[in-house]
Design a protein around this motif. Structure first.
Motif, PDB file in Angstrom:
ATOM      1  N   ASN A   1      23.066 -27.054  75.674  1.00 38.29           N
ATOM      2  CA  ASN A   1      23.775 -27.450  74.003  1.00 38.29           C
ATOM      3  C   ASN A   1      22.793 -26.370  73.668  1.00 38.29           C
ATOM      4  O   ASN A   1      23.127 -25.524  72.752  1.00 38.29           O
ATOM      5  CB  ASN A   1      23.163 -29.020  73.412  1.00 38.29           C
ATOM      6  CG  ASN A   1      23.943 -30.033  73.969  1.00 38.29           C
ATOM      7  OD1 ASN A   1      24.963 -29.995  75.023  1.00 38.29           O
ATOM      8  ND2 ASN A   1      22.663 -31.238  73.487  1.00 38.29           N
ATOM      9  N   THR A   2      21.315 -25.951  73.180  1.00 39.36           N
ATOM     10  CA  THR A   2      20.832 -24.750  72.659  1.00 39.36           C
ATOM     11  C   THR A   2      21.099 -23.182  73.189  1.00 39.36           C
ATOM     12  O   THR A   2      21.351 -22.704  72.341  1.00 39.36           O
ATOM     13  CB  THR A   2      19.037 -24.944  73.634  1.00 39.36           C
ATOM     14  OG1 THR A   2      18.219 -26.158  72.444  1.00 39.36           O
ATOM     15  CG2 THR A   2      18.297 -23.400  73.019  1.00 39.36           C
TER      16      THR A   2
ATOM     17  N   GLU B   1      19.556 -30.954  77.109  1.00 39.31           N
ATOM     18  CA  GLU B   1      19.377 -30.498  75.861  1.00 39.31           C
ATOM     19  C   GLU B   1      19.192 -28.824  76.069  1.00 39.31           C
ATOM     20  O   GLU B   1      19.674 -27.488  75.254  1.00 39.31           O
ATOM     21  CB  GLU B   1      18.013 -30.613  75.457  1.00 39.31           C
ATOM     22  CG  GLU B   1      17.615 -31.781  74.431  1.00 39.31           C
ATOM     23  CD  GLU B   1      15.976 -32.454  74.449  1.00 39.31           C
ATOM     24  OE1 GLU B   1      15.083 -30.656  74.566  1.00 39.31           O
ATOM     25  OE2 GLU B   1      15.828 -33.423  73.844  1.00 39.31           O
TER      26      GLU B   1
ATOM     27  N   TYR C   1       8.987 -24.189  72.333  1.00 41.52           N
ATOM     28  CA  TYR C   1      10.293 -25.247  72.614  1.00 41.52           C
ATOM     29  C   TYR C   1      10.132 -24.891  74.051  1.00 41.52           C
ATOM     30  O   TYR C   1      10.052 -25.845  75.349  1.00 41.52           O
ATOM     31  CB  TYR C   1      11.342 -25.307  72.427  1.00 41.52           C
ATOM     32  CG  TYR C   1      12.085 -26.254  73.433  1.00 41.52           C
ATOM     33  CD1 TYR C   1      12.476 -27.071  72.844  1.00 41.52           C
ATOM     34  CD2 TYR C   1      13.587 -25.223  73.626  1.00 41.52           C
ATOM     35  CE1 TYR C   1      13.472 -28.071  73.103  1.00 41.52           C
ATOM     36  CE2 TYR C   1      14.524 -26.178  74.378  1.00 41.52           C
ATOM     37  CZ  TYR C   1      14.316 -27.611  74.431  1.00 41.52           C
ATOM     38  OH  TYR C   1      15.101 -28.127  75.060  1.00 41.52           O
TER      39      TYR C   1
ATOM     40  N   GLN D   1      17.442 -34.924  80.552  1.00 44.53           N
ATOM     41  CA  GLN D   1      17.366 -35.222  79.075  1.00 44.53           C
ATOM     42  C   GLN D   1      17.581 -33.211  78.897  1.00 44.53           C
ATOM     43  O   GLN D   1      18.006 -32.763  78.370  1.00 44.53           O
ATOM     44  CB  GLN D   1      16.672 -36.051  78.645  1.00 44.53           C
ATOM     45  CG  GLN D   1      15.984 -35.346  76.411  1.00 44.53           C
ATOM     46  CD  GLN D   1      15.302 -36.162  76.722  1.00 44.53           C
ATOM     47  OE1 GLN D   1      14.413 -37.347  77.371  1.00 44.53           O
ATOM     48  NE2 GLN D   1      14.304 -35.937  75.859  1.00 44.53           N
TER      49      GLN D   1
END
Length: 224
Positions: free
Chosen positions: A115-116, A112, A67, A108
């Protein structure tokens, strides 16, 4: 007289037309310069952001490396586009579209990643809580055994009329052992980064307690 008036009107029109033409030229140029500045600022921000992403890998070893690499590859392409904008390769309209997309994408990705990392922290906290509970019974047993040893040796030395150098050293060890034993019992009140830090803390503390207990037993045996 009419010729003079007509000449004045013509001159005024020429000046007005010239001003409008100059403004028409200056406006696209000004917009282009503004967009180049925006691209330069974005490039600086994103370059620093890469360092932040790499630091997240060190801070959160369990984060998905694929990722992260995908994000970094996208960022590499973005940097190329921003460099092209600064070189004046694209039209103003395309430049605006690229800049708008870059800003949306970075917002964005930032959301992300936040949150990760929050999910990783939550999972690590839950894992830590499970390990803390798992160690609870063993820690209480070790603490109780050590407390009995402290009491036995404390009574022995307090009943001595005179204290030798080794006796005084033993009493010093008893004092530090009592403190360590209290710290051991309160292990679940400390804040740990991860389970490895928890295990290392307990391993080091229990080993130190064990060494003090061995010292006290050897000292008593030696002089009895």
């Amino acid at each position: 007289m009419k010729k003079i008036v007509s000449l004045c009107i013509l001159c005024s029109f020429c000046i007005y037309a010239s001003a409008n033409y100059t403004q028409a030229i200056d406006t696209p140029f000004s917009i282009a310069e503004t967009k180049v500045s925006e691209a330069r600022l974005l490039e600086q921000y994103i370059t620093r952001y890469i360092i932040r992403i790499r630091s997240l890998e060190n801070q959160f070893p369990t984060i998905d490396s694929n990722y992260i690499e995908e994000i970094l590859q996208n960022i590499e392409h973005i940097l190329i586009e921003l460099d092209n904008i600064q070189k004046g390769i694209y039209s103003i309209s395309r430049t605006e579209l690229i800049l708008e997309w870059v800003i949306r994408y970075m917002k964005q990705i930032n959301t992300e990643l936040q949150n990760t990392t929050k999910n990783i922290q939550r999972q690590e906290r839950e894992k830590l809580d499970r390990w803390i509970q798992r160690y609870q019974d063993s820690i209480i047993k070790i603490h109780n055994i050590s407390a009995r040893i402290i009491d036995i040796h404390s009574i022995y030395y307090l009943n001595q009329e005179t204290l030798s150098t080794s006796d005084r050293e033993a009493m010093r060890v008893i004092i530090t052992l009592r403190r360590k034993n209290q710290e051991l019992l309160a292990y679940n009140t400390k804040v740990y980064k991860n389970t490895e830090e928890l295990q290392e803390y307990l391993r080091t503390l229990i080993q130190s307690i064990r060494e003090d207990v061995i010292f006290l037993r050897k000292t008593r045996t030696k002089y009895q």
